[in-house]
Design a protein around this motif. Sequence first.
Motif, PDB file in Angstrom:
ATOM      1  N   LYS A  39      75.335  20.338  -4.685  1.00  0.00           N
ATOM      2  CA  LYS A  39      76.878  20.550  -4.307  1.00  0.00           C
ATOM      3  C   LYS A  39      77.006  22.237  -4.430  1.00  0.00           C
ATOM      4  CE  LYS A  39      78.825  16.456  -6.277  1.00  0.00           C
ATOM      5  NZ  LYS A  39      79.713  15.856  -7.083  1.00  0.00           N
ATOM      6  N   THR A  70      79.758  16.183  -1.114  1.00  0.00           N
ATOM      7  CA  THR A  70      80.521  15.003  -1.900  1.00  0.00           C
ATOM      8  C   THR A  70      78.961  13.840  -1.886  1.00  0.00           C
ATOM      9  OG1 THR A  70      81.116  13.996   0.317  1.00  0.00           O
ATOM     10  CG2 THR A  70      82.711  15.315  -1.056  1.00  0.00           C
ATOM     11  N   THR A  71      79.164  13.182  -3.128  1.00  0.00           N
ATOM     12  CA  THR A  71      78.344  12.061  -3.229  1.00  0.00           C
ATOM     13  C   THR A  71      78.895  10.902  -2.339  1.00  0.00           C
ATOM     14  OG1 THR A  71      79.574  11.070  -5.158  1.00  0.00           O
ATOM     15  CG2 THR A  71      77.736  12.632  -5.508  1.00  0.00           C
ATOM     16  N   ARG A  73      79.769   7.932  -3.660  1.00  0.00           N
ATOM     17  CA  ARG A  73      80.968   7.464  -4.390  1.00  0.00           C
ATOM     18  C   ARG A  73      82.039   8.123  -4.208  1.00  0.00           C
ATOM     19  NH1 ARG A  73      79.781   6.238 -10.596  1.00  0.00           N
ATOM     20  NH2 ARG A  73      79.122   4.485  -9.839  1.00  0.00           N
ATOM     21  N   GLU A  74      81.904   9.517  -4.142  1.00  0.00           N
ATOM     22  CA  GLU A  74      83.138  10.403  -4.000  1.00  0.00           C
ATOM     23  C   GLU A  74      83.853  10.329  -2.497  1.00  0.00           C
ATOM     24  OE1 GLU A  74      81.752  13.885  -6.907  1.00  0.00           O
ATOM     25  OE2 GLU A  74      80.858  14.111  -4.854  1.00  0.00           O
ATOM     26  N   ARG A  75      82.715   9.921  -1.533  1.00  0.00           N
ATOM     27  CA  ARG A  75      83.320   9.870  -0.334  1.00  0.00           C
ATOM     28  C   ARG A  75      83.953   8.458  -0.097  1.00  0.00           C
ATOM     29  NH1 ARG A  75      78.419  11.900   0.668  1.00  0.00           N
ATOM     30  NH2 ARG A  75      77.477   9.888   1.506  1.00  0.00           N
ATOM     31  N   ARG A  77      85.665   7.115  -2.425  1.00  0.00           N
ATOM     32  CA  ARG A  77      87.074   7.357  -3.019  1.00  0.00           C
ATOM     33  C   ARG A  77      87.913   7.960  -2.235  1.00  0.00           C
ATOM     34  NH1 ARG A  77      84.899   9.409  -8.842  1.00  0.00           N
ATOM     35  NH2 ARG A  77      84.325   7.334  -9.785  1.00  0.00           N
ATOM     36  N   LEU A  78      87.326   9.044  -1.287  1.00  0.00           N
ATOM     37  CA  LEU A  78      88.322   9.883  -0.340  1.00  0.00           C
ATOM     38  C   LEU A  78      88.871   8.790   0.650  1.00  0.00           C
ATOM     39  CD1 LEU A  78      86.119  13.103   0.366  1.00  0.00           C
ATOM     40  CD2 LEU A  78      88.461  12.859  -0.797  1.00  0.00           C
TER      41      LEU A  78
END
Length: 90
Positions: A39, A70-71, A73-75, A77-78
């Motif tokens: 990151k 981004t991971t 999981r983060e993607r 969420r996005l």
Amino acid sequence: MLNILQPDWMTDADCLDLPLEMFFPQPGRQGAADAKKAKKVCAACPVRQACLAYAMTFPDRSLPGIWGGTTERERSRLHHCETPIRYRVG
């Protein structure tokens, strides 16, 4: 020459010559440390936005690894926070 497997922007990515394992971290402490390093590389990368956009084009948003800082999981969420254009104000 067009390479379907590697978009043109990838040749300008800061991660190009770094260890692949850093961007596809395994579970556990070492994986968390690798993800943090990845990151940090992404944060200064000139193609970060293109990389993230590429990762977000996968329908289920399940492209593994760190993409655009981004991971997976983060993607995800996005993706769930995205507002469809027809519902945007302005």
